[in-house]
Design a protein around this motif. Sequence first.
Motif, PDB file in Angstrom:
ATOM      1  N   ARG A 196      -0.586  28.628  17.578  1.00 55.39           N
ATOM      2  CA  ARG A 196       0.456  28.391  16.586  1.00 55.39           C
ATOM      3  C   ARG A 196       0.646  29.604  15.677  1.00 55.39           C
ATOM      4  O   ARG A 196       1.734  29.819  15.141  1.00 55.39           O
ATOM      5  N   ALA A 197      -0.420  30.394  15.511  1.00 53.02           N
ATOM      6  CA  ALA A 197      -0.287  31.625  14.721  1.00 53.02           C
ATOM      7  C   ALA A 197       0.734  32.547  15.365  1.00 53.02           C
ATOM      8  O   ALA A 197       1.553  33.172  14.680  1.00 53.02           O
ATOM      9  N   ALA A 198       0.690  32.623  16.689  1.00 54.85           N
ATOM     10  CA  ALA A 198       1.635  33.475  17.410  1.00 54.85           C
ATOM     11  C   ALA A 198       3.059  32.937  17.309  1.00 54.85           C
ATOM     12  O   ALA A 198       4.008  33.693  17.060  1.00 54.85           O
ATOM     13  N   SER A 199       3.226  31.627  17.481  1.00 58.90           N
ATOM     14  CA  SER A 199       4.581  31.061  17.463  1.00 58.90           C
ATOM     15  C   SER A 199       5.214  31.163  16.074  1.00 58.90           C
ATOM     16  O   SER A 199       6.388  31.540  15.951  1.00 58.90           O
ATOM     17  N   LEU A 200       4.453  30.876  15.023  1.00 61.13           N
ATOM     18  CA  LEU A 200       4.998  30.957  13.670  1.00 61.13           C
ATOM     19  C   LEU A 200       5.330  32.394  13.278  1.00 61.13           C
ATOM     20  O   LEU A 200       6.419  32.684  12.768  1.00 61.13           O
TER      21      LEU A 200
END
Length: 427
Positions: A196-200
């Motif tokens: 989720r760090a990458a997507s956000l």
Amino acid sequence: MKQWQQYIDLVQSEVVPALGCTEPVTVALASAKAAELLGGLPDSIQVKVTPNLYKNGMGVFVPGTGKAGLPIAAAVGATAGDASRGLEVLATISEEALHKANQMLSKRQVSVSMVSNDDVLYTVVNASRNQDKVEVCIAKSHTRFEYIVKNGAVVQQAKAVQCVQTTETNHIKLSIEQIVDFVENVPLTQIAFIKRAASLNRALAETGLSGNYGLALGASLQAQVEQGLLADDLINRAMRLGAAASDARMGGAQQAAMSNSGSGNQGIAATMPVVAYAEIKQLDDDAFVRALMLSHLVAIYVKSKQNKLSALCAATTAAMGASAALTWLMGGKLAAIHRAINSMVGDVSGVFCDGAKAGCAMKVSTGASSAVKSAILAVAGSSVSAQQGIVFESADDSIAQLGIMSKTAMLSTDEAIIATMQNKQAS
């Protein structure tokens, strides 16, 4: 393993979504809580913060407001904030709420001053409405309510035990070797949440590439790639994506970043070089997730040796996590990861923090560049050596020494920076 679960818990507590720069958001959160307890819009709001928090709140735009500074953060926190959402307290701001916040500023109903405290995150909001008075204190982390008092009665008092903040606070033993062993062997399903760090942060970078926020550094670099002046290689993509995400975050985009150790820019710095590599090399899910976890856990480890806020730019030191991850992705083993971090200590250790602002995009891009260079050098078998500067043979010792420098030698630097910024404000 118990130790692995501690690492997972630590990352889940330190890598969280944050809307806007976390220092102004802390003020907005305290103000939102005060308005909630008062049952409506305060007649007046008095904010007291430490010099470091003041430094990080002066020049950064508050999401959804088009304005920078702590006064607008306090005002819009009271008119639109949802205290239950923590670092996403300003997720929803209506035009009416923004109008009311601006009215509070024009009527001089909001004041901000500095107060000395050993805790650099110490924030107090005193607010009143009709005959009611509320005092809200946040301390020790950006979202921890230390105490809340209404009309002289204590409404809430934090327990003596501190919430999860750093590895040192919680006696979790970390080293580069332990982190690498964990990342290489933990079941993928247990750490998949880190994606989720990458997507956000990738979505935030896309917003920044519009050129409508901050310095528009990411968009400017993108334009030069399209014109053929810059190549779309690893170093330029890492710089471009990191800068763009920081542009959007510091420019007030109404969009959350995935933070690290209480900072969106640190989360961006730990994420975007890994994303850039994954896009270029079309990484499989296993390698991508493990690299992201390696980067964020190393960034937490590095920051745990420093003060929460200091004169040392933590966005550049968070990129040490990205360099470790890139080295690992390039086939580098433990010794190479030590070399990569040592080179970064030798490179970016002198970058100081002169407050949160649009210019942070420059420093995020600097960290990304150093992360890539240091990884390439490390895989080639070279690095800044222990005979140079504050670097030691072991990256663990180099990280510790960098922390000591931030807590001691850089204190006077911090005071000089804050004094300079105050003088500018006064004039």
